[in-house]
Design a protein around this motif. Structure first.
Motif, PDB file in Angstrom:
ATOM      1  N   TYR A 133       6.130   6.096 -16.750  1.00 48.20           N
ATOM      2  CA  TYR A 133       5.354   6.275 -17.974  1.00 48.20           C
ATOM      3  C   TYR A 133       6.254   6.036 -19.176  1.00 48.20           C
ATOM      4  CZ  TYR A 133       2.020   8.512 -14.843  1.00 48.20           C
ATOM      5  OH  TYR A 133       1.133   8.769 -13.818  1.00 48.20           O
ATOM      6  N   ARG A 134       5.766   5.231 -20.094  1.00 52.69           N
ATOM      7  CA  ARG A 134       6.564   4.928 -21.278  1.00 52.69           C
ATOM      8  C   ARG A 134       5.661   4.884 -22.517  1.00 52.69           C
ATOM      9  NH1 ARG A 134      10.741   1.023 -22.724  1.00 52.69           N
ATOM     10  NH2 ARG A 134      10.808   2.696 -24.268  1.00 52.69           N
ATOM     11  N   ILE A 135       6.286   4.785 -23.687  1.00 49.51           N
ATOM     12  CA  ILE A 135       5.632   4.529 -24.979  1.00 49.51           C
ATOM     13  C   ILE A 135       4.672   5.664 -25.357  1.00 49.51           C
ATOM     14  CG2 ILE A 135       4.591   2.788 -26.435  1.00 49.51           C
ATOM     15  CD1 ILE A 135       7.095   1.846 -24.877  1.00 49.51           C
ATOM     16  N   PRO A 136       5.211   6.823 -25.752  1.00 46.13           N
ATOM     17  CA  PRO A 136       4.363   7.958 -26.114  1.00 46.13           C
ATOM     18  C   PRO A 136       3.677   7.769 -27.468  1.00 46.13           C
ATOM     19  CG  PRO A 136       6.665   8.472 -26.528  1.00 46.13           C
ATOM     20  CD  PRO A 136       6.649   7.138 -25.839  1.00 46.13           C
ATOM     21  N   ALA A 137       2.494   8.318 -27.587  1.00 43.19           N
ATOM     22  CA  ALA A 137       1.770   8.368 -28.858  1.00 43.19           C
ATOM     23  C   ALA A 137       1.050   9.699 -28.926  1.00 43.19           C
ATOM     24  CB  ALA A 137       0.788   7.210 -28.977  1.00 43.19           C
ATOM     25  N   LEU A 138       1.115  10.354 -30.082  1.00 46.13           N
ATOM     26  CA  LEU A 138       0.604  11.718 -30.213  1.00 46.13           C
ATOM     27  C   LEU A 138      -0.328  11.812 -31.414  1.00 46.13           C
ATOM     28  CD1 LEU A 138       0.876  14.674 -29.147  1.00 46.13           C
ATOM     29  CD2 LEU A 138       2.710  14.975 -30.833  1.00 46.13           C
ATOM     30  N   LEU A 139      -1.452  12.491 -31.220  1.00 42.70           N
ATOM     31  CA  LEU A 139      -2.420  12.700 -32.296  1.00 42.70           C
ATOM     32  C   LEU A 139      -2.907  14.134 -32.241  1.00 42.70           C
ATOM     33  CD1 LEU A 139      -4.118  11.245 -34.548  1.00 42.70           C
ATOM     34  CD2 LEU A 139      -5.911  11.032 -32.826  1.00 42.70           C
ATOM     35  N   TYR A 140      -2.991  14.764 -33.418  1.00 43.29           N
ATOM     36  CA  TYR A 140      -3.571  16.094 -33.512  1.00 43.29           C
ATOM     37  C   TYR A 140      -4.933  15.983 -34.171  1.00 43.29           C
ATOM     38  CZ  TYR A 140      -4.080  21.090 -34.407  1.00 43.29           C
ATOM     39  OH  TYR A 140      -4.531  22.389 -34.432  1.00 43.29           O
ATOM     40  N   VAL A 141      -5.952  16.531 -33.519  1.00 44.97           N
ATOM     41  CA  VAL A 141      -7.323  16.506 -34.033  1.00 44.97           C
ATOM     42  C   VAL A 141      -7.637  17.902 -34.555  1.00 44.97           C
ATOM     43  CG1 VAL A 141      -9.727  16.008 -33.497  1.00 44.97           C
ATOM     44  CG2 VAL A 141      -7.900  14.748 -32.320  1.00 44.97           C
ATOM     45  N   PRO A 142      -7.641  18.113 -35.876  1.00 41.97           N
ATOM     46  CA  PRO A 142      -7.718  19.470 -36.432  1.00 41.97           C
ATOM     47  C   PRO A 142      -8.960  20.272 -36.067  1.00 41.97           C
ATOM     48  CG  PRO A 142      -6.968  17.893 -38.093  1.00 41.97           C
ATOM     49  CD  PRO A 142      -7.421  17.088 -36.912  1.00 41.97           C
ATOM     50  N   PRO A 143     -10.187  19.717 -36.147  1.00 40.47           N
ATOM     51  CA  PRO A 143     -11.353  20.580 -35.904  1.00 40.47           C
ATOM     52  C   PRO A 143     -11.340  21.250 -34.533  1.00 40.47           C
ATOM     53  CG  PRO A 143     -12.037  18.495 -36.871  1.00 40.47           C
ATOM     54  CD  PRO A 143     -10.596  18.350 -36.512  1.00 40.47           C
ATOM     55  N   ALA A 144     -10.829  20.547 -33.538  1.00 38.84           N
ATOM     56  CA  ALA A 144     -10.801  21.101 -32.177  1.00 38.84           C
ATOM     57  C   ALA A 144      -9.452  21.697 -31.821  1.00 38.84           C
ATOM     58  CB  ALA A 144     -11.149  20.004 -31.170  1.00 38.84           C
ATOM     59  N   ALA A 145      -8.496  21.697 -32.777  1.00 43.70           N
ATOM     60  CA  ALA A 145      -7.139  22.182 -32.497  1.00 43.70           C
ATOM     61  C   ALA A 145      -6.610  21.568 -31.205  1.00 43.70           C
ATOM     62  CB  ALA A 145      -7.106  23.704 -32.427  1.00 43.70           C
ATOM     63  N   THR A 146      -6.778  20.245 -31.099  1.00 42.25           N
ATOM     64  CA  THR A 146      -6.465  19.545 -29.858  1.00 42.25           C
ATOM     65  C   THR A 146      -5.425  18.462 -30.078  1.00 42.25           C
ATOM     66  OG1 THR A 146      -8.681  19.953 -28.971  1.00 42.25           O
ATOM     67  CG2 THR A 146      -7.451  18.121 -28.017  1.00 42.25           C
ATOM     68  N   PHE A 147      -4.470  18.396 -29.166  1.00 44.21           N
ATOM     69  CA  PHE A 147      -3.527  17.281 -29.127  1.00 44.21           C
ATOM     70  C   PHE A 147      -4.028  16.237 -28.138  1.00 44.21           C
ATOM     71  CE2 PHE A 147      -0.494  20.545 -30.586  1.00 44.21           C
ATOM     72  CZ  PHE A 147       0.147  19.847 -31.604  1.00 44.21           C
ATOM     73  N   LEU A 148      -3.862  14.976 -28.501  1.00 44.57           N
ATOM     74  CA  LEU A 148      -4.076  13.871 -27.579  1.00 44.57           C
ATOM     75  C   LEU A 148      -2.727  13.197 -27.372  1.00 44.57           C
ATOM     76  CD1 LEU A 148      -7.379  12.288 -29.008  1.00 44.57           C
ATOM     77  CD2 LEU A 148      -7.127  14.064 -27.257  1.00 44.57           C
ATOM     78  N   ALA A 149      -2.234  13.218 -26.143  1.00 41.51           N
ATOM     79  CA  ALA A 149      -0.939  12.627 -25.801  1.00 41.51           C
ATOM     80  C   ALA A 149      -1.178  11.399 -24.924  1.00 41.51           C
ATOM     81  CB  ALA A 149      -0.063  13.632 -25.066  1.00 41.51           C
ATOM     82  N   PHE A 150      -0.811  10.229 -25.442  1.00 41.55           N
ATOM     83  CA  PHE A 150      -1.020   8.958 -24.748  1.00 41.55           C
ATOM     84  C   PHE A 150       0.305   8.393 -24.255  1.00 41.55           C
ATOM     85  CE2 PHE A 150      -4.343   9.356 -27.951  1.00 41.55           C
ATOM     86  CZ  PHE A 150      -5.499   9.002 -27.272  1.00 41.55           C
ATOM     87  N   ALA A 151       0.218   7.527 -23.256  1.00 44.24           N
ATOM     88  CA  ALA A 151       1.373   6.783 -22.771  1.00 44.24           C
ATOM     89  C   ALA A 151       0.877   5.569 -21.998  1.00 44.24           C
ATOM     90  CB  ALA A 151       2.261   7.648 -21.878  1.00 44.24           C
ATOM     91  N   GLU A 152       1.800   4.654 -21.702  1.00 46.07           N
ATOM     92  CA  GLU A 152       1.497   3.532 -20.814  1.00 46.07           C
ATOM     93  C   GLU A 152       1.861   3.917 -19.379  1.00 46.07           C
ATOM     94  OE1 GLU A 152       3.021   0.086 -23.967  1.00 46.07           O
ATOM     95  OE2 GLU A 152       3.653   0.035 -21.875  1.00 46.07           O
ATOM     96  N   LYS A 153       1.017   3.561 -18.456  1.00 46.89           N
ATOM     97  CA  LYS A 153       1.356   3.683 -17.035  1.00 46.89           C
ATOM     98  C   LYS A 153       1.853   2.325 -16.579  1.00 46.89           C
ATOM     99  CE  LYS A 153      -0.345   5.095 -12.480  1.00 46.89           C
ATOM    100  NZ  LYS A 153      -1.486   5.637 -11.703  1.00 46.89           N
ATOM    101  N   ARG A 154       3.047   2.301 -15.981  1.00 43.32           N
ATOM    102  CA  ARG A 154       3.675   1.060 -15.532  1.00 43.32           C
ATOM    103  C   ARG A 154       4.074   1.188 -14.064  1.00 43.32           C
ATOM    104  NH1 ARG A 154       7.917  -0.579 -20.418  1.00 43.32           N
ATOM    105  NH2 ARG A 154       6.368  -0.651 -22.133  1.00 43.32           N
ATOM    106  N   SER A 155       4.245   0.053 -13.416  1.00 36.80           N
ATOM    107  CA  SER A 155       4.750   0.065 -12.046  1.00 36.80           C
ATOM    108  C   SER A 155       6.274   0.036 -12.009  1.00 36.80           C
ATOM    109  CB  SER A 155       4.180  -1.122 -11.251  1.00 36.80           C
ATOM    110  OG  SER A 155       4.498  -2.351 -11.891  1.00 36.80           O
ATOM    111  N   SER A 156       6.914  -0.186 -13.150  1.00 40.72           N
ATOM    112  CA  SER A 156       8.364  -0.113 -13.300  1.00 40.72           C
ATOM    113  C   SER A 156       8.636   0.103 -14.788  1.00 40.72           C
ATOM    114  CB  SER A 156       9.027  -1.410 -12.810  1.00 40.72           C
ATOM    115  OG  SER A 156       9.059  -2.381 -13.838  1.00 40.72           O
ATOM    116  N   PRO A 157       9.879   0.373 -15.186  1.00 38.29           N
ATOM    117  CA  PRO A 157      10.153   0.556 -16.613  1.00 38.29           C
ATOM    118  C   PRO A 157       9.975  -0.711 -17.452  1.00 38.29           C
ATOM    119  CG  PRO A 157      11.853   1.604 -15.278  1.00 38.29           C
ATOM    120  CD  PRO A 157      11.036   0.766 -14.345  1.00 38.29           C
ATOM    121  N   ARG A 158       9.872  -1.872 -16.833  1.00 41.51           N
ATOM    122  CA  ARG A 158       9.805  -3.122 -17.589  1.00 41.51           C
ATOM    123  C   ARG A 158       8.484  -3.252 -18.342  1.00 41.51           C
ATOM    124  NH1 ARG A 158      11.002  -8.172 -13.982  1.00 41.51           N
ATOM    125  NH2 ARG A 158       8.946  -7.535 -13.183  1.00 41.51           N
TER     126      ARG A 158
END
Length: 403
Positions: A41-66
């Motif tokens: 898993y690489r390339i994190p991205a984070l978003l906070y959504v205030p009304p729901a007090a929720t974090f969304l944490a994204f990443a890429e799923k890869r078969s290798s680090p490349r």
């Protein structure tokens, strides 16, 4: 039980600095994505959504680090309870793909008026590496976005906005990408997605194919109608600028708001640029000596937040590896004078050891979140998350100004 980091007293400039946050109070971290056999898993991205007090944490799923082995995006949703977060399971966003392409570079942002989450990404032809695109001067990338009306629980199909947002200039872009990391909504309501493009400044033609003359330029995509249509701003001029993030720094009686761009650069330190028209055009980029880069650089994250003290109405927070020789020792930097490149405080190390890409988010109540690549022997071992607050003690002083 929370654990606070400490830092030694730093030497400042002339005179005494006003009391400012010094070291963050860091709460226990949690691994959200972990490397396994045949999965990285690489390339994190984070978003906070205030009304729901929720974090969304994204990443890429890869078969290798490349990069070329990326597949699609993944997501974990976390509900914040004060200084802790309850995380749900990994959700594979395998439907957010274009046929024959890999989905990369998550770049989420929140449109507060409609309560819509936008998730931008790029979809790249399988088998087409970035280097090959740059060499041939022919992009294999499509700019896409999906939307969620319910805080990331459900997503619309991917929408390809390449033609409307890039248009005819695509023929001069060897390749491009968004972020990675979060986008922003400005006080005016404008939605802004940070990006960069390899612009073809010329080609060397002949019997034997030769590489194109391309240079990296940061830019932004933007929307003034709540995300119904998207456009691009002008390329940032000056030295080369690559992966970037932007933040709005508030105005005062003497200054109007500016859009601040902090970009990866190839010359040993970050590059910064300012825009007085919300990203349509930026001034020429300038090196920021206080923010160093390891060889070949690394992505970094920047956010602005309302200051409790000081002259500037907003301050900047920045995350990036602090080691100038390799990607390690992820640090948090604070600048209470966003217009001043010498105003960055010496960093606090959030993670000692191998560390790579990161993304920051601002929460109510002076709490911040950080999602970052890290490990014991490699930065690709896991993507971790932690909350922190800024301590009010004064164990740090301002970096001396350059003469």
């Amino acid at each position: 039980m929370s654990q606070a980091t400490t830092c030694p007293k730093q030497q400042g400039g002339d005179g005494e600095s006003p009391p400012l946050p010094a070291s963050p109070l860091v709460f226990p971290r949690e691994t959200l994505f972990r490397q396994a056999s045949g999965v990285t898993y690489r390339i994190p991205a984070l978003l906070y959504v205030p009304p729901a007090a929720t974090f969304l944490a994204f990443a890429e799923k890869r078969s290798s680090p490349r990069d070329e082995d990326a597949k699609y995006l993944v997501l974990r949703r976390g509900r914040r309870h004060g200084t802790s977060v309850e995380w749900g399971p990994v959700e594979e966003l395998s439907a957010l793909v274009l046929p024959g392409r890999r989905t990369m570079n998550p770049c989420p942002l929140y449109e507060a008026r409609s309560g819509t989450v936008f998730l931008f990404c790029i979809c790249v032809e399988r088998g087409k590496t970035e280097r090959r695109q740059i060499w041939r001067g022919c992009s294999a990338v499509r700019l896409c976005c999906a939307t969620s009306p319910d805080g990331g629980r459900s997503w619309s199909p991917l929408r390809d906005v390449t033609d409307e947002a890039v248009g005819a200039d695509l023929s001069r872009w060897a390749t491009f990408a968004v972020g990675p990391g979060h986008g922003v909504q400005l006080d005016s309501g404008r939605l802004v997605v940070p990006a960069y493009a390899y612009y073809v400044h010329g080609c060397l033609c002949g019997v034997v194919p030769l590489p194109c003359n391309t240079r990296q330029h940061a830019l932004v995509f933007y929307s003034d109608d709540g995300g119904r249509s998207w456009h691009k701003g002008a390329l940032v001029t000056g030295g080369q600028t690559g992966e970037c993030q932007v933040a709005e720094i508030g105005g005062s009686d003497a200054h109007r708001p500016l859009l601040y761009c902090n970009a990866r650069a190839p010359r040993g330190c970050r590059a910064v640029a300012f825009s007085a028209d919300r990203g349509l055009r930026f001034e020429r980029s300038a090196p920021c000596e206080a923010l160093g880069e390891p060889p070949r650089g690394c992505q970094g994250s920047v956010v602005s937040f309302a200051a409790a003290t000081g002259d500037a109405p907003t301050w900047l927070l920045y995350s990036h590896p602090t080691n100038r020789h390799r990607r390690r020792d992820l640090g948090i930097y604070l600048n209470p004078s966003p217009r001043d490149g010498a105003g960055w405080r010496r960093p606090w190390v959030l993670h000692p050891g191998p560390a790579g890409y990161s993304d920051l988010a601002v929460c109510p109540g002076g709490v911040f979140g950080c999602l970052f690549e890290c490990g014991v022997t490699s930065a690709c071992e896991e993507i971790a998350f932690c909350l922190f607050t800024l301590d009010t003690s004064t164990c740090g002083e301002q970096n001396p100004k350059s003469s």
